[in-house]
Design an enzyme around this catalytic site. Structure first.
Site, PDB file in Angstrom:
ATOM      1  N   TYR A 196      -4.519  -3.941  -1.931  1.00 54.15           N
ATOM      2  CA  TYR A 196      -3.649  -2.808  -2.229  1.00 54.15           C
ATOM      3  C   TYR A 196      -4.562  -1.634  -2.575  1.00 54.15           C
ATOM      4  O   TYR A 196      -5.313  -1.690  -3.545  1.00 54.15           O
ATOM      5  CB  TYR A 196      -2.719  -3.123  -3.401  1.00 54.15           C
ATOM      6  CG  TYR A 196      -1.597  -4.070  -3.043  1.00 54.15           C
ATOM      7  CD1 TYR A 196      -0.315  -3.592  -2.784  1.00 54.15           C
ATOM      8  CD2 TYR A 196      -1.824  -5.438  -2.947  1.00 54.15           C
ATOM      9  CE1 TYR A 196       0.712  -4.454  -2.454  1.00 54.15           C
ATOM     10  CE2 TYR A 196      -0.802  -6.307  -2.612  1.00 54.15           C
ATOM     11  CZ  TYR A 196       0.465  -5.812  -2.367  1.00 54.15           C
ATOM     12  OH  TYR A 196       1.487  -6.678  -2.034  1.00 54.15           O
TER      13      TYR A 196
ATOM     14  N   HIS B 155      12.946  -6.626   1.183  1.00 54.82           N
ATOM     15  CA  HIS B 155      11.512  -6.917   1.266  1.00 54.82           C
ATOM     16  C   HIS B 155      11.197  -8.315   0.758  1.00 54.82           C
ATOM     17  O   HIS B 155      11.596  -8.708  -0.340  1.00 54.82           O
ATOM     18  CB  HIS B 155      10.738  -5.884   0.444  1.00 54.82           C
ATOM     19  CG  HIS B 155       9.255  -6.049   0.495  1.00 54.82           C
ATOM     20  ND1 HIS B 155       8.524  -5.896   1.650  1.00 54.82           N
ATOM     21  CD2 HIS B 155       8.350  -6.371  -0.458  1.00 54.82           C
ATOM     22  CE1 HIS B 155       7.242  -6.093   1.399  1.00 54.82           C
ATOM     23  NE2 HIS B 155       7.115  -6.404   0.119  1.00 54.82           N
TER      24      HIS B 155
END
Length: 608
Positions: A201, A387
């Protein structure tokens, strides 16, 4: 000659109807722009037009998983000026068979020296076991073509001229073109070195385009570096503290890392979410994302999730987002609420399960407090992004009011990890104080040997729904998490070590788990399908930790409390499918046959 004229008129009328320019949806299926697809649909049927750079056959299919096996296929082309079309299916060994029940109907076809165009239609639900139902869920389209037409022995192997693409064929929206000359700005990473590991990330802080008065962002598009379409899995935008020191601008670092800048911690409120497979999002004409006022984002943190399971080295990425904005204000400001399961190790899935269900609650207590104070008349949800990660198979965003279930806000019974985008709702949905939402995720952990944990990597799991709504209120997250004590008791844990000084925390007793972390203890437990099912049933009844947060780092007072899952009086069942007889003629055939009867030329029609 009058009979010929009447027949020509009838066919011309029907062909004109079929050739109408009413294809609201279109896409390019291959990376070289050789295979174009258009389609339109109504309540019962769908019509496709494909244009392919070939003078041989073209194939189009619907697959359960993106592979050839068990696919529903149609193959056609034009030979000697005459179009042809056949309905096929592939068996479990990928062998292609002609379907006895021919449910695809040829509408028209034509060919020139370079391209073939075919249009065909079918019912959304054919009740043919060799066909795939077309629903509002994700559809995995497969395609192929060949330089030669289909011969007496059937279609020749297509070789490398093939591919797959996930999409929602029954998407109620359509691509909206932004007016030429609309201003835009980019939020884009520049030459980020993607680390040598499977999941990263990466975060960077940007300043939103400076404007002298309020503007609305009306469309957001992904800017994915060519060749990195499978590397960039999702991008999130968070609003940061408006008092951020400008020296922090441009700061980039791995997110959730001990050495990341402290300023990253001020970026809590989600502004927008994009995920792999999405092609950008256009806000409805009465809604926009506000910039330029005192409560609007000045600085944003862009979080890019890089998925690198092949551990590629030396990869440098410059992906990001493009935001189109206008001074012509819409009626409402849009907001985003993150709902579902609070991302945590307390969200866990046993191994070897064909199906495991998780539920994340946006509780009535949270919506009563937040909407009750901010917007007593409620807010209107207009789009949802669901998601999950690799184990996800299906997701529903369920909606309850006074313990009665309404129709789901959104659902996808064939969830594809590689295709996640905001889904515009057919009709906006009113969300009231005291309503209750459940994000329900179905997973399969078949083939996994250890527990699957809630977390950030794609091998971990999430269960989230991002709701786009208006008018904007001060609610950023509305989530839940099953309490841990009941989960530990299930495997026989009696006591944990105190005080808690490590994460994950350590087990004290019984002896078989002593000095193991709780994650190690869960992995050590001898899971079976029966035990996994019992664990699932138990977890769904456990008290839940409530997350109910405002923008930034503020919280509503209900956050952190324990509540029990609500008892619902009713549950919405899927609608029953009414099968039309395979022998019942299609409406176009009925129309043409009626014309033939009217002009007493039945034999001439039947001979065509």
């Amino acid at each position: 000659k009058y009979v010929v004229l009447v027949l020509f008129t009838a066919f011309w009328f029907y062909a004109s109807f079929s050739h109408g320019s009413g294809f609201r949806h279109s896409t390019i299926l291959d990376p070289h722009g050789k295979y174009h697809l258009k389609w339109r649909f109504d309540r019962g049927t769908i019509t496709f037009e494909i244009e392919v750079e070939t003078t041989g056959y073209v194939g189009f299919g619907l697959s359960p998983n993106g592979a050839m096996a068990l696919s529903d296929i149609v193959i056609g082309g034009v030979t000697d000026g005459r179009p042809y079309l056949q309905d096929y299916f592939a068996d479990a060994k990928r062998k292609v068979h002609r379907d006895v029940q021919q449910n695809y109907r040829l509408e028209y076809g034509r060919e020139n020296n370079t391209h073939t165009v075919l249009a065909f239609s079918r019912d959304l639900l054919t009740c043919d076991t060799n066909d795939k139902d077309i629903t509002e869920s994700t559809v995995r389209v497969i395609w192929a073509y060949h330089s030669d037409d289909v011969g007496p022995s059937g279609p020749m192997y297509h070789g490398v001229n093939r591919g797959r693409k996930s999409m929602r064929l029954l998407d109620p929206g359509s691509k909206v073109n932004i007016t030429s000359g609309t201003d835009f700005f980019n939020l884009q990473n520049i030459n980020v070195p993607v680390p040598y590991k499977d999941t990263t990330y990466w975060c960077q802080i940007f300043q939103i385009q400076e404007v002298q008065q309020k503007h609305h962002i009306i469309r957001i598009e992904p800017l994915i570096q060519r060749g990195h379409e499978n590397l960039v899995h999702h991008i999130l935008l968070y609003q940061c503290d408006s008092n951020l020191n400008e020296s922090e601008l441009g700061a980039s670092h791995e997110c959730y890392h001990p050495n990341m800048p402290d300023s990253f911690l001020t970026c809590e409120t989600i502004v927008f979410a994009w995920a792999i497979g999405g092609e950008g999002f256009t806000y409805p004409p009465h809604v926009g994302l506000s910039i330029g006022t005192a409560i609007d984002p000045v600085y944003v943190l862009m979080e890019v999730h890089y998925d690198n399971p092949a551990l590629q080295q030396g990869v440098v990425d410059s992906s990001g987002l493009r935001l189109f904005y206008t001074p012509e204000l819409r009626q409402y400001d849009a907001g985003v609420i993150e709902t579902g399961v609070w991302v945590s190790l307390y969200h866990m899935l046993p191994p070897g399960m064909q199906e495991y269900v998780s539920e994340g609650h946006c509780t009535r207590e949270c919506l009563q407090e937040s909407l009750g104070q901010e917007m007593p008349n409620g807010v209107r949800v207009f789009a949802v992004l669901m998601h999950a990660h690799l184990a996800g198979r299906a997701i529903r965003t369920r909606h309850f009011r006074e313990q009665e279930e309404l129709q789901p806000l959104s659902h996808d019974e064939e969830f594809d990890f590689n295709f996640q985008e905001f889904q515009l709702l057919k009709e906006e949905r009113l969300l009231l104080p005291g309503d209750h939402l459940i994000t329900e995720c179905k997973y399969t952990t078949k083939g996994r040997q250890n527990m699957t944990w809630g977390g950030l990597t794609t091998r971990d799991e999430m269960c989230l729904s991002y709701l786009l709504y208006y008018p904007r209120v001060n609610l950023a997250r509305c989530e839940s998490l099953p309490e841990i004590t009941g989960q530990l008791k299930f495997i026989g844990v009696k006591e944990i070590q105190a005080p808690v000084t490590t994460w994950p925390f350590m087990i004290k007793s019984p002896k078989k788990y002593s000095n193991l972390s709780f994650t190690e203890a869960m992995d050590k437990y001898r899971w079976s399908k029966k035990r996994g099912k019992s664990f699932n049933e138990m977890v769904l009844q456990l008290p839940m930790n409530v997350r109910c947060s405002k923008w930034g780092q503020d919280e509503w007072s209900i956050q952190g409390t324990l509540v029990s899952p609500p008892e619902m009086k009713s549950e919405v069942k899927p609608p029953s499918v009414v099968c039309r007889s395979a022998s019942e003629p299609h409406s176009g055939v009925v129309f043409l046959f009626t014309l033939c009867l009217t002009y007493s030329v039945v034999q001439a029609c039947l001979s065509l």
